[in-house]
Design an enzyme around this catalytic site. Structure first.
Site, short mmCIF file in Angstrom:
data_model
loop_
_atom_site.label_atom_id
_atom_site.label_comp_id
_atom_site.label_asym_id
_atom_site.label_seq_id
_atom_site.Cartn_x
_atom_site.Cartn_y
_atom_site.Cartn_z
CG HIS A 72 41.23 61.64 35.11
ND1 HIS A 72 41.38 63.17 35.47
CD2 HIS A 72 40.44 61.31 35.76
CE1 HIS A 72 40.20 63.51 36.42
NE2 HIS A 72 39.65 62.19 35.87
CG HIS A 81 36.46 67.49 40.16
ND1 HIS A 81 36.55 66.95 39.07
CD2 HIS A 81 36.04 68.75 39.98
CE1 HIS A 81 35.55 67.40 38.31
NE2 HIS A 81 35.14 68.88 39.00
CG HIS A 118 40.39 67.80 34.60
ND1 HIS A 118 40.21 68.37 35.44
CD2 HIS A 118 38.77 66.54 34.97
CE1 HIS A 118 38.93 68.10 36.34
NE2 HIS A 118 38.85 67.20 36.37
CG LEU A 158 37.72 51.61 35.58
CD1 LEU A 158 38.30 50.66 35.36
CD2 LEU A 158 37.34 51.92 34.06
CG ASP A 199 37.98 63.35 32.72
OD1 ASP A 199 37.78 62.65 34.10
OD2 ASP A 199 37.68 64.35 32.78
#
Length: 434
Positions: free
Chosen positions: A62, A181, A234, A65, A307
């Protein structure tokens, strides 16, 4: 390619139940042999791993970029170099770029740029919906064919349960997990931190745990009904973990991850760090962080993921309500995990950062078995101090700047080539140049 002998390290390879002092021979980019002692010939490069741990290459499943669209925050090359600096041989990059990774040509371009950069491997995660807008489904099969290993609208939640269910049904037979998410935007509203005692004292708007948990429950139920594997990104609350446990008990194909900052920090940290601690989901109460650490210890968490969310300095220097969300994590993650979880046995740690991410993403990695790609992380139990100004990432913001951590990557080997050694990062092409 010159053969490489990694000598005298403690080899921890959970996929083969191996935890012992061993030599590892790498030849032609593959693991060729593991034994108590291997002789090196004149042509073999020797890496002395005495007093270090040798593990299958770490995989961060996770990261962000930022390319295409926000190369001032990060590029594929700088992010892959940051990964190598942090001890990661591979990363999976999220699709919240501009444009979003919702077309095969964009996926192929990420793969091409990563190969050209020659640092860590980069596995693209494609969008679930076109432009991540939550309406039209992305072309899953063609995205997979172009190199996508998973699907997510990360950065936003697919707001419509109907659309998400349709996507899961359509993609049920497409390789690649759905990564969720989980934030209800209506409940989250304009919050900048967690809702609780700290937000009340600071007079700041907060997001309740419920904003995350309602979507976790919804997505798990959709995954179970459609039989599409789901991965919850997350997770930041104790109830979120319990919901994953419930789904597993029903036989649903579900996995989850936690981040270093949700394990190690809490909303009382927010007052000190402010914009550098602004993240989604927000840093929760100390009791939630403790529950997450216990969940990892008890085997309820499948993976650790950073993350990594880099931004330009000026984007974090705005008023708190306008400051960018997230911070860089690749170069501190290994140390932060060790600080948060000092009692986790090394085989379990390697499972969480290597073996399990490879399995969840369905990629060729996470093991040192003979014949596997020679992606290797070598790390040591030694204290080091975080200096964000020296990050290879373009993003220099982190609430961990100045922290001292007890574990550090000392070498990163990708395809048999040493791309990082003692903090010095070189591309595979540079490393192979005489």
């Amino acid at each position: 390619m010159t053969p490489l002998l990694i000598r005298g390290g403690r080899v921890v390879n959970p996929s083969q139940n191996l935890d012992a002092l061993r030599d590892v021979l790498v030849r032609d980019g593959l693991i060729a042999e593991i034994a108590e002692h291997i002789e090196a010939n004149a042509e073999t490069e020797v890496y002395d791993a005495t007093n270090a741990i040798v593990a299958p290459g770490f995989i961060d499943m996770h990261v962000h970029l930022r390319e295409p669209g926000d190369a001032h925050k990060e590029t594929i090359a700088t992010g892959a170099a940051a990964a190598a600096a942090g001890g990661f041989t591979a990363v999976a990059c999220m699709p919240n770029t501009r444009p979003a990774l919702d077309a095969p040509a964009l996926i192929a371009e990420v793969v091409r740029k990563a190969e050209e950069a020659g640092f860590a491997r980069v596995y693209p995660i494609a969008a679930i919906t076109r432009a991540r807008e939550g309406h039209e489904l992305a072309p899953f099969w063609s995205l997979h064919a172009a190199g996508a290993v998973a699907f997510s609208d990360d950065g936003t939640t697919v707001a419509s349960a109907r659309v998400l269910r349709q996507a899961a049904l359509y993609a049920r037979d497409v390789p690649g997990v759905f990564i969720s998410h989980c934030e209800d935007e209506a409940l989250k509203a304009d919050s900048v931190m967690n809702e609780g005692g700290a937000s009340a004292r600071l007079g700041l708007s907060g997001a309740p745990n419920l904003a995350e948990e309602t979507i976790v429950a919804r997505d798990l139920l959709i995954g179970g009904e459609t039989r599409k594997p789901f991965h919850i990104a997350h997770v930041s609350t104790a109830l979120g973990i319990k919901l994953v446990e419930f789904a597993r008990a029903q036989g649903y194909a579900v996995t989850c991850e936690v981040t270093p900052h949700h394990l190690l920090l809490d909303d009382e940290s927010f007052e000190h760090f402010r914009a550098d601690a602004k993240v989604n989901p927000p840093l929760r109460a100390a009791s939630e962080a403790a529950a997450l650490r216990n969940a990892v210890r008890e085997g309820k968490v499948d993976a650790l993921a950073s993350d990594h969310a880099p931004h330009a300095r000026d984007e974090k220097a705005h008023l708190l309500s306008e400051a960018a969300v997230g911070f860089s994590g690749l170069e501190v993650a290994i140390g932060a995990y060790a600080q948060a979880l000092p009692d986790i046995r090394l085989p379990r740690f390697v499972e969480l950062v290597s073996t399990n991410p490879a399995r969840i993403l369905g990629i060729n990695g996470g093991t040192l078995r003979v014949g596997a790609p020679a992606d290797v992380t070598i790390f040591a139990e030694r204290p080091w101090r975080v200096q964000a100004s020296r990050f290879r990432s373009l993003g220099k913001n982190t609430p961990f700047d100045g922290a001292t951590f007890p574990r550090q990557a000392i070498a990163t080997i990708v395809g048999g080539t040493v791309v990082m050694q003692n903090g010095t990062v070189r591309s595979r092409a540079q490393s192979q140049t005489p």
